[in-house]
Design an enzyme around this catalytic site. Structure first.
Site, PDB file in Angstrom:
ATOM      1  N   THR A  25      -6.568  58.851  36.120  1.00 29.59           N
ATOM      2  CA  THR A  25      -6.831  59.304  34.717  1.00 29.59           C
ATOM      3  C   THR A  25      -5.789  60.173  34.167  1.00 29.59           C
ATOM      4  O   THR A  25      -5.590  61.341  34.970  1.00 29.59           O
ATOM      5  CB  THR A  25      -7.954  60.288  35.027  1.00 29.59           C
ATOM      6  N   LYS A  59     -12.393  56.376  28.791  1.00 30.29           N
ATOM      7  CA  LYS A  59     -12.770  57.267  29.953  1.00 30.29           C
ATOM      8  C   LYS A  59     -13.009  58.763  29.709  1.00 30.29           C
ATOM      9  O   LYS A  59     -14.139  59.361  30.076  1.00 30.29           O
ATOM     10  CB  LYS A  59     -11.583  57.179  30.980  1.00 30.29           C
ATOM     11  N   LYS A  68     -10.882  68.718  34.782  1.00 35.21           N
ATOM     12  CA  LYS A  68      -9.637  67.958  34.468  1.00 35.21           C
ATOM     13  C   LYS A  68     -10.070  67.157  33.257  1.00 35.21           C
ATOM     14  O   LYS A  68      -9.276  66.973  32.253  1.00 35.21           O
ATOM     15  CB  LYS A  68      -9.166  67.169  35.604  1.00 35.21           C
TER      16      LYS A  68
HETATM   17  P1  NAD Z   1      -5.942  62.489  45.311  1.00 28.00           P
HETATM   18  O1  NAD Z   1      -5.133  63.575  45.111  1.00 28.00           O
HETATM   19  O2  NAD Z   1      -6.628  62.490  46.484  1.00 28.00           O
HETATM   20  O3  NAD Z   1      -4.604  61.496  45.490  1.00 28.00           O
HETATM   21  C1  NAD Z   1      -3.533  61.201  44.651  1.00 28.00           C
HETATM   22  C2  NAD Z   1      -2.490  60.881  45.408  1.00 28.00           C
HETATM   23  O4  NAD Z   1      -1.334  60.737  44.880  1.00 28.00           O
HETATM   24  C3  NAD Z   1      -2.312  61.960  46.620  1.00 28.00           C
HETATM   25  O5  NAD Z   1      -2.347  61.237  48.146  1.00 28.00           O
HETATM   26  C4  NAD Z   1      -0.541  62.297  46.329  1.00 28.00           C
HETATM   27  O6  NAD Z   1      -0.155  62.379  47.824  1.00 28.00           O
HETATM   28  C5  NAD Z   1      -0.207  60.934  45.750  1.00 28.00           C
HETATM   29  N1  NAD Z   1       1.158  61.483  44.975  1.00 28.00           N
HETATM   30  C6  NAD Z   1       1.345  62.607  44.087  1.00 28.00           C
HETATM   31  N2  NAD Z   1       2.531  62.283  43.832  1.00 28.00           N
HETATM   32  C7  NAD Z   1       2.957  61.268  44.164  1.00 28.00           C
HETATM   33  C8  NAD Z   1       4.237  60.510  43.907  1.00 28.00           C
HETATM   34  N3  NAD Z   1       5.402  61.063  43.237  1.00 28.00           N
HETATM   35  N4  NAD Z   1       4.394  59.466  44.557  1.00 28.00           N
HETATM   36  C9  NAD Z   1       3.263  58.666  45.353  1.00 28.00           C
HETATM   37  N5  NAD Z   1       2.174  59.241  45.417  1.00 28.00           N
HETATM   38  C10 NAD Z   1       2.088  60.663  44.977  1.00 28.00           C
HETATM   39  O7  NAD Z   1      -6.690  62.059  43.959  1.00 28.00           O
HETATM   40  P2  NAD Z   1      -7.793  60.928  43.728  1.00 28.00           P
HETATM   41  O8  NAD Z   1      -9.143  61.543  44.019  1.00 28.00           O
HETATM   42  O9  NAD Z   1      -7.415  59.778  44.733  1.00 28.00           O
HETATM   43  O10 NAD Z   1      -7.716  60.648  42.161  1.00 28.00           O
HETATM   44  C11 NAD Z   1      -6.604  59.861  41.752  1.00 28.00           C
HETATM   45  C12 NAD Z   1      -6.914  59.553  40.199  1.00 28.00           C
HETATM   46  O11 NAD Z   1      -7.999  59.135  40.074  1.00 28.00           O
HETATM   47  C13 NAD Z   1      -6.794  61.071  39.558  1.00 28.00           C
HETATM   48  O12 NAD Z   1      -6.277  60.524  38.133  1.00 28.00           O
HETATM   49  C14 NAD Z   1      -8.301  61.197  39.337  1.00 28.00           C
HETATM   50  O13 NAD Z   1      -8.465  61.798  38.112  1.00 28.00           O
HETATM   51  C15 NAD Z   1      -8.804  59.736  39.111  1.00 28.00           C
HETATM   52  N6  NAD Z   1     -10.236  59.681  39.445  1.00 28.00           N
HETATM   53  C16 NAD Z   1     -10.901  60.410  40.705  1.00 28.00           C
HETATM   54  C17 NAD Z   1     -12.101  60.250  41.064  1.00 28.00           C
HETATM   55  C18 NAD Z   1     -12.795  60.904  42.128  1.00 28.00           C
HETATM   56  O14 NAD Z   1     -14.036  60.708  42.404  1.00 28.00           O
HETATM   57  N7  NAD Z   1     -11.950  61.408  43.210  1.00 28.00           N
HETATM   58  C19 NAD Z   1     -13.026  59.538  40.106  1.00 28.00           C
HETATM   59  C20 NAD Z   1     -12.332  58.781  38.842  1.00 28.00           C
HETATM   60  C21 NAD Z   1     -11.075  58.925  38.749  1.00 28.00           C
END
Ligand code: NAD
Length: 291
Positions: free
Chosen positions: A87, A162, A237
């Protein structure tokens, strides 16, 4: 299919695991999170992207997505698909897609709803923006990771859908919580309140499916001491992204603005961080008109 998967956090880890379990050859990279079962580990993002037919990114925000895209686009083969499921802001999504297209790649932005439970179970909903050709390549992968995919339009349309959805969600959750708190003070039983509103014109997903009052309606994070679920900081966010987009498009969104300010206060100055976004109800319960 050969898939590179970059960003294996709370969402991406499950999604990559489900793709591998369905028989795809998945190579992953994350600087912190380990690769899940069935996913090969790459030493860096370009290595995960090399020779992949589809590169999926699942990253925290638009700035990180832009940096990762700079690294992986040159490593990808012409005609491959860059599929961003994070997102992020609409402007970053469009800029990344433009860079990918200029390098001879296909690009689709496809943020998800359904949370970590949906990612684990493979029941996410995808909202996609990009060309028909890109969407057609992504479709079978959406079918593995999710249960529904809507092609919303050109690049950025997935992110637009979204954040509009989540702006409505933030606003209706606040409305539902303040109405419950008012009903309490008027001496109305919460179950009666639910019975009436959930079948009347005040009904919404926030009331009917994700009721913020413990012990009322279907089981929700309220029944688990407001453990997320969908954390208040993630709602903040998404609301901030909606306001950024509203600025860009010169759209009047007074309730979106108010919801953003309220969640910001809840997360940054009060006890909202780490709690479900429906914990707005106990917040309102404790307050009077002037607090
Ligand atoms: P998260 O923080 O658990 O995962 C993100 C991952 O990206 C981390 O493991 C981090 O180490 C990695 N990362 C950061 N910089 C990086 C790089 N340069 N190269 C490779 N990896 C890198 O977040 P999440 O909960 O998995 O969410 C991911 C996305 O999905 C976000 O944009 C969030 O808004 C969206 N989202 C999350 C949810 C939820 O319920 N968690 C629901 C819908 C959408």
């Amino acid at each position: 299919m050969k898939i590179g998967f970059i960003g294996l956090g709370n969402m991406g880890g499950h999604m990559a695991r489900n793709l591998a379990a369905a028989g795809h050859e998945v190579t992953g990279f994350d600087p912190v999170a380990p690769c899940p079962e069935g996913v090969a580990t790459a030493p860096d993002a370009p290595a995960a992207a090399q020779s992949a037919e589809v590169v999926i990114t699942m990253l925290p925000d638009g700035a990180i997505l832009s940096r990762v895209a700079e690294e992986v686009i040159p490593a990808m083969e012409k005609g491959a698909l860059l599929l961003d499921c994070s997102t992020v802001d609409v402007a970053s999504a469009r800029a990344v897609a433009e860079k990918a297209r200029a390098a001879g790649l296909l690009a689709v932005d496809a943020p998800v709803s359904g949370g970590t439970g949906g990612a684990d179970a493979g029941t996410l909903t995808f909202m996609a923006g990009g060309s028909d050709e890109g969407f057609a390549i992504a479709r079978p992968l959406f079918d593995i990771m999710g249960q529904k995919a809507v092609h919303c339009g050109e690049s950025g349309a997935g992110q637009a859908a979204k954040i509009c959805n989540n702006m409505i969600l933030g606003i209706t959750m606040i409305g539902t919580c303040e109405a419950f708190a008012l009903a309490d003070k008027l001496g109305l039983d919460r179950q009666k309140m639910f019975d009436v509103v959930s079948t009347s014109s005040g009904s919404s997903w926030s009331m009917n499916t994700y009721c913020p009052a413990p012990g009322v309606g279907p089981v929700s994070p309220a029944d688990n001491d407001y453990q997320p679920g969908f954390a208040a900081e993630l709602m903040l966010k998404d609301l901030r992204l909606s306001q950024q987009a509203a600025e860009l498009a010169d759209a009047d969104t007074p309730l979106g603005q108010a919801a953003t300010a309220l969640y910001q206060r809840f997360v940054e100055d009060e006890d909202g961080r780490g709690r479900d976004f429906s914990a707005m109800l106990p917040r309102f319960e404790e307050r009077g008109r002037d607090s």
